[in-house]
Design a protein around this motif. Structure first.
Motif, PDB file in Angstrom:
ATOM      1  N   ARG A  60       6.756  -4.571   0.349  1.00 53.26           N
ATOM      2  CA  ARG A  60       6.278  -4.554  -1.036  1.00 53.26           C
ATOM      3  C   ARG A  60       4.762  -4.466  -1.140  1.00 53.26           C
ATOM      4  O   ARG A  60       4.204  -3.857  -2.058  1.00 53.26           O
ATOM      5  N   ALA A  63       3.651  -0.915  -1.362  1.00 51.39           N
ATOM      6  CA  ALA A  63       4.433  -0.042  -2.236  1.00 51.39           C
ATOM      7  C   ALA A  63       3.727   0.191  -3.574  1.00 51.39           C
ATOM      8  O   ALA A  63       2.972  -0.647  -4.058  1.00 51.39           O
ATOM      9  N   TYR A 100       8.522   0.628  -9.518  1.00 50.79           N
ATOM     10  CA  TYR A 100       8.798   1.356  -8.276  1.00 50.79           C
ATOM     11  C   TYR A 100       9.945   2.351  -8.484  1.00 50.79           C
ATOM     12  O   TYR A 100       9.902   3.479  -7.986  1.00 50.79           O
TER      13      TYR A 100
END
Length: 232
Positions: A60, A63, A100
């Motif tokens: 994460r 990301a 995302y």
């Protein structure tokens, strides 16, 4: 010259019809098609870069929606302590995962990403989530039904933060307490560990009656072969 506009209109209609036929036969987006048919249709459309990206899971911390879109990333993981913000609310988690996902579905093929998180003793990365005893303690209860209910509670809290994929359970058989993760093992007795796998239908539900709103659609089961190693 008088026939030119008619010819042009005919050509445009032909193009629109061809586009319609192509859209109609995008089988991988049709939920009525058999799974194998959808997979084959999607695979034949994918480039090598897209296939590589789909096999990658990133942390994460690196990301972003842009990264997901640019590299066709298939999955993101929140490992231990990897959170969007200190004391982040469930809403903050949902907004992050959704951002995302927007990057993923904006790609050429629109393949959704899968967000995963460590949830070995409850949804333990999330502020104010219910924290359950580690597996070594749960194994001592010798109560598979209790463990199943814990799995269901963990899945419910994970789905409440927009996460369908949990990294749990650990079904290693620890035979040497010097192993640093021995507390993640239910027991040194394989039969007890086997009984405690009741947590799996707790997390996932029982097919075909599983509820994807309250249960995890995917789980990652930890197997650690080196948990069997004997002391020197």
């Amino acid at each position: 010259m008088a026939g030119s506009p008619i010819s042009l209109m005919g050509l445009l209609l032909l193009c629109f019809w061809a586009a319609f036929i192509e859209a109609e036969f995008v089988k991988y987006q049709d939920p009525k098609q058999p799974v194998n048919v959808r997979i084959k249709d999607l695979m034949r459309r994918m480039t090598l870069e897209e296939k590589i990206g789909q096999m990658v899971q990133i942390d994460r911390s690196v990301a972003s929606a842009e990264v997901m879109k640019k590299y066709f990333i298939g999955s993101i993981l929140s490992g231990g302590g990897c959170v969007p913000a200190k004391e982040a609310s469930a809403e903050t988690w949902i907004n992050m995962v959704s951002e995302y996902q927007k990057g993923s579905i904006s790609t050429r093929l629109g393949i959704p990403m899968i967000y995963g998180i460590d949830a070995v003793h409850g949804h333990n990365n999330v502020y104010k989530a219910t924290i359950f005893p580690h597996n070594v303690g749960l194994g001592a209860t010798r109560d598979p039904e209790l463990v199943k209910r814990i799995g269901a509670a963990t899945a419910l809290e994970a789905r409440a933060t927009g996460i369908p994929y949990v990294f749990a359970p650990c079904i290693a058989v620890c035979r040497d307490p010097r192993w640093g993760r021995c507390y993640k093992s239910y027991s040194e007795d394989p039969k007890i560990v086997q009984a405690m796998t009741k947590i799996i239908p707790g997390l996932q539900g029982t097919y075909p009656l599983c509820n994807t709103r309250t249960q995890s659609s995917l789980i990652f089961i930890y197997f650690w072969a080196y948990a069997y190693e004997k002391p020197n």
